[in-house]
Design an enzyme around this catalytic site. Structure first.
Site, PDB file in Angstrom:
ATOM      1  N   CYS A 359      11.071  50.975 -26.138  1.00 36.28           N
ATOM      2  CA  CYS A 359      10.669  51.056 -27.546  1.00 36.28           C
ATOM      3  C   CYS A 359      11.615  51.978 -28.324  1.00 36.28           C
ATOM      4  O   CYS A 359      12.132  52.958 -27.792  1.00 36.28           O
ATOM      5  CB  CYS A 359       9.241  51.598 -27.678  1.00 36.28           C
ATOM      6  SG  CYS A 359       8.008  50.580 -26.877  1.00 36.28           S
ATOM      7  N   CYS A 360      11.792  51.651 -29.613  1.00 39.80           N
ATOM      8  CA  CYS A 360      12.719  52.417 -30.442  1.00 39.80           C
ATOM      9  C   CYS A 360      12.054  53.607 -31.089  1.00 39.80           C
ATOM     10  O   CYS A 360      11.929  53.650 -32.321  1.00 39.80           O
ATOM     11  CB  CYS A 360      13.349  51.496 -31.479  1.00 39.80           C
ATOM     12  SG  CYS A 360      14.407  50.292 -30.693  1.00 39.80           S
ATOM     13  N   PHE A 361      11.562  54.536 -30.266  1.00 41.32           N
ATOM     14  CA  PHE A 361      11.204  55.863 -30.748  1.00 41.32           C
ATOM     15  C   PHE A 361      11.435  56.830 -29.599  1.00 41.32           C
ATOM     16  O   PHE A 361      11.325  56.460 -28.427  1.00 41.32           O
ATOM     17  CB  PHE A 361       9.777  55.932 -31.321  1.00 41.32           C
ATOM     18  CG  PHE A 361       8.675  55.689 -30.338  1.00 41.32           C
ATOM     19  CD1 PHE A 361       8.248  54.405 -30.053  1.00 41.32           C
ATOM     20  CD2 PHE A 361       8.043  56.753 -29.703  1.00 41.32           C
ATOM     21  CE1 PHE A 361       7.229  54.175 -29.143  1.00 41.32           C
ATOM     22  CE2 PHE A 361       7.014  56.540 -28.798  1.00 41.32           C
ATOM     23  CZ  PHE A 361       6.613  55.248 -28.514  1.00 41.32           C
TER      24      PHE A 361
END
Ligand SMILES: *Cc1c(COP(=O)(O)O)cnc(C)c1O
Length: 436
Positions: A359-361
């Site tokens: 995931c992009c966090f």
């Protein structure tokens, strides 16, 4: 399976993982992420649950569908003699679709609509009423409507919380049930039962994970005390059912079953001896403790890197399949194991590594600074004890698709046979779902 013995260990997991790779259920391109449930271990756990309660008692062990609502899982648990506890229209429909007889389903939603209640009463599904307004709503619905449902009231024994606030349902201000110690409420409950001969049960559920056994049993004890008081004051045995809820904590630290169902029953004998008189029909609602330790989630490592002196392995298992672990890492730590691309256990000096998801966090880490043999691209990692509330509880961040879930059974000769519990969501499905 008894207290403190492992249900499954590293050898069994490795056997399943190797078989999964060999059978193509894991593939670096096609299926870099998949979840597994050891169905033999589930069978053993359900047998241990049944054995923990004296055979002379009438007990319905209703699996909490919330913990893993996949159809084949529910059907299997039904086949093993369990009932089903449901807490939403979706879970209710899933339980019916899995073939549970209505009189083996218990409806506990905190926000039941009129339609949901009417359906339950028409089918004869047991209902636990959450609050005074819902009681009035059921009064209305029962007006002229015959029902075979067993109807009870959920109470909040207000015995306090455990180590995870979000999982503690018996605090003074919990949103669940009718709080017993609030001024006048216990008397009002006695009157409510007096006025409604169809009220026949009391229900409590003290927490899900992080609550210790004596606190759980104390909550049940307070509930049984109220049942005895109602029956005494009314001069008749009106309360005939006690629903103890679920919430047996699961040990995520190693392979041992600690505590087991036996230890909980021992605490119940101490705090609620009247449960064992034979005068009550009992219901339990265990979820996590039935499945968690039978499951694991496997992901390929896609890349490895170094940042600020930290080794990081980036793979495919992140917040989409381990939501609580990623967002509340201190409350929900998971064990991780390292494997070669074949599934064989990887050995080597432990190096602290972050195990990162897709995931992009930045916080999308399923483990931080975890000592493991140094991982390489193409290796596999497994998240352990994920049979409940993990892959079955997809979080659709970054439009990541739901991974497949496979059940596994092992023949006495060591042959592993898989059956599909949930197909992988395809990218086409995903696009269709987000297209109006
Ligand atoms: C969540 C829940 C359960 C199951 O809890 P576990 O911790 O999975 O055993 C049972 N009953 C109710 C009412 C619940 O909300």
């Amino acid at each position: 399976m008894t207290d403190h013995q492992p249900l499954i260990g590293p050898e069994r997991r490795e056997l399943l993982l190797r078989a999964a790779v060999r059978d193509g259920l894991l593939d670096p391109e096609e299926t870099p992420l998949a979840a597994f449930l050891d169905l033999d271990a589930v069978t053993e756990t359900v047998a241990a649950l049944h054995a923990a309660f004296p055979a002379r008692l009438d007990v319905l062990h209703a699996f909490a569908a919330k913990a893993n609502p996949l159809g084949p899982v529910l059907r299997r648990l039904r086949g093993l003699g369990m009932g089903c506890e449901v807490a939403s229209p979706g879970e209710f429909a899933q339980a019916l679709a899995a073939g549970f007889a209505p009189d083996r389903i218990v409806l506990d939603s905190p926000a039941k609509t009129r339609r949901e209640l009417a359906l339950a009463l028409d089918l004869g599904v047991a209902v636990n009423i959450d609050n005074w307004q819902e009681l009035a709503r059921v009064d209305d619905l029962l007006n002229g409507r015959p029902t075979a449902s067993r109807i009870g009231v959920r109470v909040n024994p207000q015995v306090g919380g455990g180590s995870i606030a979000a999982m503690s349902t018996a605090t003074a201000t919990s949103k669940f049930g009718i709080p017993l110690a609030d001024p006048g409420y216990a008397d009002r409950l006695v009157d409510a039962f007096r006025a409604r001969p169809w009220l026949s049960g009391l229900h409590c559920h003290v927490g899900s994970q992080g609550v210790d056994l004596s606190l759980m049993a104390a909550g049940v004890g307070a509930t049984v005390d109220l049942a005895e008081r109602i029956n005494h004051e009314l001069g008749r045995r009106q309360v005939t059912g006690i629903d103890l809820g679920g919430g047996l904590p699961v040990n995520f630290a190693d392979d041992r079953i600690a505590p087991g169902f036996d230890a909980y029953v021992e605490q119940l004998r101490r705090h609620a001896p009247a449960l064992f008189d034979g005068g009550y029909r009992l219901v339990t609602e265990f979820g996590r403790s039935v499945l968690a330790k039978a499951g694991f989630t496997a992901s390929y490592v896609e890349y490895t890197k170094q940042a600020g002196g930290r080794a990081i392995a980036v793979g495919h298992a992140g917040a989409q399949v381990a939501t609580r672990t990623v967002f509340m890492p201190d409350s929900w730590p998971l064990r991780v194991t390292a494997h070669h691309p074949t599934g064989a256990a990887k050995h080597g000096d432990p190096v602290p590594q972050d195990i990162a998801g897709p995931c992009c966090f930045a916080g999308d880490l399923v483990a931080r600074d975890r000592p493991l043999p140094l991982l390489d691209p193409g290796d596999l990692v497994c998240l352990l004890d994920t049979g409940a509330y993990y892959a079955s509880h997809h979080f659709s961040y970054n439009s990541l698709p739901e991974p497949p879930v496979h059940g596994a059974r092992t023949d006495p000769d060591g042959t592993v046979r898989f059956e599909l519990l949930r197909p992988a969501q395809t990218i086409d499905d995903l696009v269709a779902r987000t297209t109006a």
